[in-house]
Design a protein around this motif. Structure first.
Motif, PDB file in Angstrom:
ATOM      1  N   ALA A  89      33.701  48.891  34.418  1.00 30.06           N
ATOM      2  CA  ALA A  89      34.264  49.167  35.824  1.00 30.06           C
ATOM      3  C   ALA A  89      34.029  47.932  36.696  1.00 30.06           C
ATOM      4  N   LEU A  90      32.961  47.137  36.490  1.00 26.52           N
ATOM      5  CA  LEU A  90      33.019  46.171  37.385  1.00 26.52           C
ATOM      6  C   LEU A  90      34.056  44.731  36.798  1.00 26.52           C
ATOM      7  N   MET A  91      34.154  44.823  35.802  1.00 24.34           N
ATOM      8  CA  MET A  91      35.545  43.803  35.171  1.00 24.34           C
ATOM      9  C   MET A  91      36.433  44.331  36.145  1.00 24.34           C
ATOM     10  N   GLY A  92      36.868  45.747  36.070  1.00 21.84           N
ATOM     11  CA  GLY A  92      38.125  46.039  36.517  1.00 21.84           C
ATOM     12  C   GLY A  92      37.912  45.679  38.097  1.00 21.84           C
ATOM     13  N   LEU A  93      36.730  45.735  38.652  1.00 29.56           N
ATOM     14  CA  LEU A  93      37.008  45.329  40.077  1.00 29.56           C
ATOM     15  C   LEU A  93      37.143  43.949  40.517  1.00 29.56           C
ATOM     16  N   VAL A  94      36.762  43.221  39.415  1.00 26.23           N
ATOM     17  CA  VAL A  94      36.977  41.742  39.508  1.00 26.23           C
ATOM     18  C   VAL A  94      38.569  41.521  39.402  1.00 26.23           C
ATOM     19  N   ARG A  95      39.142  42.148  38.273  1.00 27.81           N
ATOM     20  CA  ARG A  95      40.794  41.970  38.111  1.00 27.81           C
ATOM     21  C   ARG A  95      41.352  42.482  39.185  1.00 27.81           C
ATOM     22  N   THR A  96      40.931  43.828  39.744  1.00 31.10           N
ATOM     23  CA  THR A  96      41.636  44.269  40.942  1.00 31.10           C
ATOM     24  C   THR A  96      41.880  43.233  42.068  1.00 31.10           C
ATOM     25  N   GLN A  97      40.784  42.467  42.201  1.00 27.66           N
ATOM     26  CA  GLN A  97      40.837  41.536  43.340  1.00 27.66           C
ATOM     27  C   GLN A  97      41.630  40.186  42.994  1.00 27.66           C
ATOM     28  N   GLU A  98      41.547  40.038  41.687  1.00 29.83           N
ATOM     29  CA  GLU A  98      42.414  38.996  41.376  1.00 29.83           C
ATOM     30  C   GLU A  98      43.868  38.988  41.403  1.00 29.83           C
ATOM     31  N   LEU A  99      44.200  40.505  40.997  1.00 33.57           N
ATOM     32  CA  LEU A  99      45.399  40.786  41.639  1.00 33.57           C
ATOM     33  C   LEU A  99      45.967  40.702  42.988  1.00 33.57           C
ATOM     34  N   LEU A 100      45.111  40.947  43.766  1.00 28.21           N
ATOM     35  CA  LEU A 100      45.336  41.057  45.256  1.00 28.21           C
ATOM     36  C   LEU A 100      45.548  39.724  45.620  1.00 28.21           C
ATOM     37  N   GLU A 101      44.549  38.715  45.077  1.00 27.12           N
ATOM     38  CA  GLU A 101      44.980  37.195  45.538  1.00 27.12           C
ATOM     39  C   GLU A 101      46.131  36.891  45.023  1.00 27.12           C
ATOM     40  N   ALA A 102      46.527  37.079  43.901  1.00 29.02           N
ATOM     41  CA  ALA A 102      47.931  36.859  43.180  1.00 29.02           C
ATOM     42  C   ALA A 102      48.966  37.150  43.937  1.00 29.02           C
ATOM     43  N   ARG A 103      48.920  38.334  44.517  1.00 28.12           N
ATOM     44  CA  ARG A 103      50.159  38.797  45.512  1.00 28.12           C
ATOM     45  C   ARG A 103      50.196  38.190  46.730  1.00 28.12           C
ATOM     46  N   LYS A 250      45.280  32.887  39.267  1.00 29.69           N
ATOM     47  CA  LYS A 250      44.149  33.688  39.774  1.00 29.69           C
ATOM     48  C   LYS A 250      43.468  34.852  38.886  1.00 29.69           C
ATOM     49  N   HIS A 251      44.224  34.687  37.904  1.00 32.56           N
ATOM     50  CA  HIS A 251      43.613  35.679  36.954  1.00 32.56           C
ATOM     51  C   HIS A 251      42.483  34.902  35.999  1.00 32.56           C
ATOM     52  N   LYS A 252      41.476  34.273  36.671  1.00 34.19           N
ATOM     53  CA  LYS A 252      40.423  33.338  36.359  1.00 34.19           C
ATOM     54  C   LYS A 252      39.557  33.967  35.249  1.00 34.19           C
ATOM     55  N   SER A 253      39.249  35.160  35.261  1.00 35.78           N
ATOM     56  CA  SER A 253      38.554  35.814  34.543  1.00 35.78           C
ATOM     57  C   SER A 253      38.903  36.065  33.203  1.00 35.78           C
ATOM     58  N   ILE A 595      37.998  35.150  44.746  1.00 39.95           N
ATOM     59  CA  ILE A 595      38.022  36.630  45.250  1.00 39.95           C
ATOM     60  C   ILE A 595      37.207  36.943  46.554  1.00 39.95           C
ATOM     61  N   THR A 596      37.526  37.974  47.076  1.00 41.31           N
ATOM     62  CA  THR A 596      36.672  38.624  48.314  1.00 41.31           C
ATOM     63  C   THR A 596      35.355  39.323  47.656  1.00 41.31           C
ATOM     64  N   THR A 597      34.303  38.762  48.330  1.00 39.78           N
ATOM     65  CA  THR A 597      33.136  39.405  48.121  1.00 39.78           C
ATOM     66  C   THR A 597      33.308  41.098  47.809  1.00 39.78           C
ATOM     67  N   GLN A 598      32.695  41.521  46.804  1.00 41.99           N
ATOM     68  CA  GLN A 598      32.755  43.043  46.524  1.00 41.99           C
ATOM     69  C   GLN A 598      31.420  43.638  46.512  1.00 41.99           C
ATOM     70  N   THR A 599      31.298  44.707  47.068  1.00 44.92           N
ATOM     71  CA  THR A 599      30.098  45.634  47.266  1.00 44.92           C
ATOM     72  C   THR A 599      30.055  47.004  46.602  1.00 44.92           C
ATOM     73  N   LEU A 600      29.348  47.214  45.716  1.00 47.82           N
ATOM     74  CA  LEU A 600      29.307  48.518  45.000  1.00 47.82           C
ATOM     75  C   LEU A 600      27.820  49.349  45.427  1.00 47.82           C
TER      76      LEU A 600
END
Length: 827
Positions: A89-103, A250-253, A595-600
């Motif tokens: 799930a943490l990987m998914g959160l990083v990649r979600t943000q990478e997509l948003l940066e790409a867009r 932006k898909h750096k991961s 990416i934007t800092t993410q908090t969980l």
């Protein structure tokens, strides 16, 4: 009337607002005016982050000037990680943000379904079984009904040629959803939020990846459109190939840094569903003008007027005309998604033409529920027009201001408000336990990339006698001495969080272990008691520890001595605060520059495993690769782990280590492995054990990973429950110091392994064989070769997933691998 409309669009506008959105340059304003007068949309559909064709998205959004979206069925949770240790799930959160940066770069919008990326899948059938096909299909239909695309484009064919079960599934679902979105009897519960919609056409973004004769097939073929997306955009000063490379990078991961392409780049779109098209135009017969809206002709005329009168050096001249457009578009019923899409575009145009900067800034980046929060609204008008800030709205409070904003003079308004009671920060799709599908209770947010922010201000302006409004999310900003000014979201946290120092605790005997819990206050004056909830048969001493945290951000470390059960068992250890009968929340923060800092706020818990495992040797050297948590797992087994780098590999006495292990993809990511290889082979020759974990077969820094030749392939076994057969049950690695049985392959997660060897020198001994259903047996998951006095071992088994997940059998097998050279010393 203005007030009513102001509130009507509140929830809609906040979806499109972006944190610290950059204002447009004069050339970008020109392009945005052209786009404002284009009324059409296209939705691209594929399976994962990084599947999307960024060149085509950039072309559609900026050359064709269409509203362009990308629907990724998953968030990429099953992907590998080149930049850190996040998995699942943490990987998914990083990649979600990478997509948003790409867009942000290519101009598209981003959407998702609830499908979980469970790793590589070889068939669509397996994929649908794990996802629940109807649920994901419902999500695709919902996004289509919400986005209302004129044209849909899929990345992959609905056949095995797509190369991945998720890929194939994405095409199958898109084609089925194309028809179902217009059917009121399909998923009728959605019609409380959206209306039915029939896209005009669906195309496959065909590729020479799977069809080498594609250019010949497409030539003069009425079923294909051929588009040159290598076009140069003089207003942006870049081609779409160049823009797409920046977006994809932006898909750096995933290690997708991309070279910029220039010149002609052809894309082939094959019509799969819908009406025929003519003249190589996939939008033929589709009205892309304002004529489709009542009053659209007036809107068109006003936009044409603004475009003709636009002065790049005095853009504020067209603001009065744009304000008229704003009022006309605001009058379109909110049920028409065109209203809020175009309102957002107009808002950005007006603020850019005015040079109007407005931000809502908190005095801290964390707060708690029901807490009074201090913030400031900073506004500057950098135009010569008369701009009056008439009202400020925060939560349910509306304040009359009536302040004129002089030219280029920063105005600051201090405000206080109470944090909402329902807004604890956590990604909405991670609020409930999940398996193949994320659980989302609110239908209306399905598809959205992230949480709707509950803390924002509304600003009402009067400009040259006309009203205009903006919404701004609450942010925190600070200045880093190296990176400069940085923004981050404000997060709402519990009063106290509790973090256990470790995800997994392995007990190889009945001896107790110390468990550390870090308590952190997120508001002043917190006190109480902390205790552990343990599985039956486990105990802790003490049973309860008092804590007192007088200041916000203060931390207190407490230590429990945990004694395991006498029986071999697995379970969870959970933190409880103040005998609440509820699991406390922990705090996880993900920070990367791109990416934007993410908090969980996941539950404060960890896995405990009481297992029968023996180890031999004590000292392990570990070479980090792309990033994994195996060193921590080895320490749980009782090993002393030393991280090795280029200097220590070349200048230390490596004989001090009972084994050296290279982390995943070390030979893909660490350039020094080429020159360090001779030191590692000498270590083996002199009696050491060197274990190499999986590397990707493409992009190897050297082919010489071991003392004898072997080749890596794309072979993998994706079924984590597939049968594992021992080629030779007497082989030492299966018997010392732990007797490995079939039971040790129970409970594995996501996959057996990846990037197995498929060719090897006869000096290597394969240990295991396994295969996915209907495939040939794979024997290259674990190879052992004696060399000199020592041993070299290659393994593609996914220990990097199994050990952090606390899989007992994986610990036992890995202990045998690490202990391999000790067999001879025992003899």
């Amino acid at each position: 009337m203005i007030r009513v409309s102001f509130l009507l669009f509140l929830c809609i506008i906040q979806f499109f607002s972006t944190i610290n959105a950059q204002q447009l340059t004069s050339s970008e304003i020109k392009l945005a005016l052209n786009k404002l007068n284009t009324v059409g949309s296209v939705l691209y559909i594929a399976a994962h982050p990084d599947d999307e064709n960024t060149r085509l998205i950039a072309y559609m959004a900026n050359e064709k000037k269409l509203r362009t979206g990308y629907l990724s069925l998953t968030r990429g949770d099953g992907g590998q990680n080149l930049i850190g240790t996040e998995q699942g799930a943490l990987m998914g959160l990083v990649r979600t943000q990478e997509l948003l940066e790409a867009r942000k770069i290519d101009g598209g919008e981003q959407y998702f379904t609830r499908a979980v990326d469970f790793g590589y899948s070889k068939t669509a059938e397996e994929t649908f079984e794990k996802w629940n096909k109807q649920e994901v299909l419902a999500d695709v239909v919902f996004v289509i009904r919400k986005f209302k695309p004129d044209v849909i484009i899929t990345r992959f064919p609905p056949t095995s040629e797509a190369g991945h079960g998720h890929h194939t599934a994405s095409a199958i679902l898109a084609e089925e959803a194309f028809d179902l979105a217009a059917d009121p009897t399909a998923f009728p519960e959605q019609l409380n939020y959206v209306s039915v919609w029939q896209p005009k056409r669906l195309f496959l973004n065909a590729s020479t990846w799977w069809d080498k004769e594609l250019p010949q097939k497409a030539e003069n073929n009425p079923a294909y459109a051929t588009i040159d997306i290598g076009t140069y955009n003089p207003l942006l000063g870049t081609s779409y190939g160049e823009m797409a490379a920046e977006s994809r990078t932006k898909h750096k991961s995933q290690g997708f840094g991309s070279a910029k392409t220039r010149g002609t780049q052809l894309e082939y779109l094959q019509l799969k569903k819908g009406e025929k098209f003519i003249d190589n135009n996939i939008f033929s017969g589709i009205d892309l003008t304002w004529n489709k809206v009542e009053g659209g002709k007036e809107i068109t005329n006003l936009i044409v007027k603004a475009t003709k009168e636009f002065d790049a050096e005095q853009p504020e001249k067209i603001v009065p005309t744009l304000l008229q457009v704003f009022q006309k578009v605001r009058a379109i019923p909110a049920t028409n998604n065109l209203s809020y899409v175009k309102l957002f575009e107009i808002q950005k145009l007006i603020t850019s033409c005015l040079g109007l900067h407005a931000e809502f800034i908190a005095d801290d980046y964390t707060t708690t529920e029901h807490t009074k929060l201090k913030a400031s609204i900073n506004i500057v008008n950098r135009s010569n027009l008369k701009v009056v800030l008439s009202n400020i709205g925060i939560a349910e409070n509306d304040t009359l201001v009536n302040t004129t904003l002089p030219y280029n003079e920063l105005k600051t308004f201090e405000v206080n408000f109470q944090t909402p009671s329902y807004s604890l920060t956590n990604p909405y799709w991670l609020n409930e336990p999940f398996d193949g599908l994320f659980k989302v209770k609110n239908q209306d947010i399905i598809g959205t990339p992230g949480n709707n922010n509950s803390m924002f201000c509304f600003l009402m302006f009067e400009i040259e006698g006309q009203y205009f409004y903006l919404s701004n999310y609450l942010q925190y900003k600070w200045t880093d001495k190296v990176k400069g000014e940085i923004y981050r979201p404000v997060v709402v946290l519990p009063s106290v969080t509790a973090n256990i120092a470790g995800n997994v605790f392995v007990f190889s005997s009945n001896q107790p272990k110390q468990v550390k819990v870090t308590l952190k206050a997120h508001e002043n004056n917190q006190k109480g008691n902390v205790s552990l909830i343990l599985p039956n048969g486990w105990s802790s001493s003490p049973t309860e520890i008092p804590y007192e945290l007088t200041a916000k951000n203060q931390e207190q470390h407490v230590f429990f001595t945990v004694t395991p059960s006498q029986k071999i068992a697995e379970g969870e250890i959970k933190v409880e605060l103040n005998k609440s009968n509820a699991i406390a929340k922990s705090l996880t923060v993900i920070e990367y520059d791109h990416i934007t800092t993410q908090t969980l706020l996941p539950d404060a818990k960890g896995k405990v495993v009481r297992l029968d495992v023996q180890i031999k040797g004590k000292n392990i050297g570990y070479i980090m690769g792309a990033g994994d948590e195996i060193p921590v797992a080895l320490e749980q087994l009782g090993y002393s782990v030393t991280l090795l780098n280029e200097y220590t590999l070349k200048n230390s006495d490596l004989s001090q280590f009972d084994a050296i292990i290279s982390g995943i993809r070390a030979y893909n990511t660490n350039n020094y492995m080429i020159s360090a290889q001779q030191y590692l082979m000498n270590y083996v020759k002199n009696g050491g054990t060197y274990v190499v974990q999986y590397n990707v077969n493409r992009g190897l820094l050297t082919e010489d990973l071991g003392p004898f030749p072997f080749k890596l392939s794309k072979d993998r076994v994706t079924d984590e429950e597939s049968k594992v057969t021992f080629i030779n049950t007497d082989y030492p690695i299966l018997n010392f110091p732990n007797k490995i049985t079939e039971k040790d392959f129970e409970g594995w997660i996501q996959e057996r392994g990846v990037y197995f060897s498929n060719e090897w020198d006869n000096k290597y001994t394969p240990i295991l064989e396994m295969n996915d259903s209907n495939e040939t047996t794979k024997k290259g998951s674990l190879l052992v070769a004696n060399y000199g006095k020592g041993a070299f071992i290659y393994t593609g088994l996914s220990f990097f997933r199994q050990l952090p997940a606390g899989v007992p059998g994986a610990f036992r097998l890995f202990a045998n691998i690490v202990s391999y050279k000790q067999v001879e010393s025992i003899k």
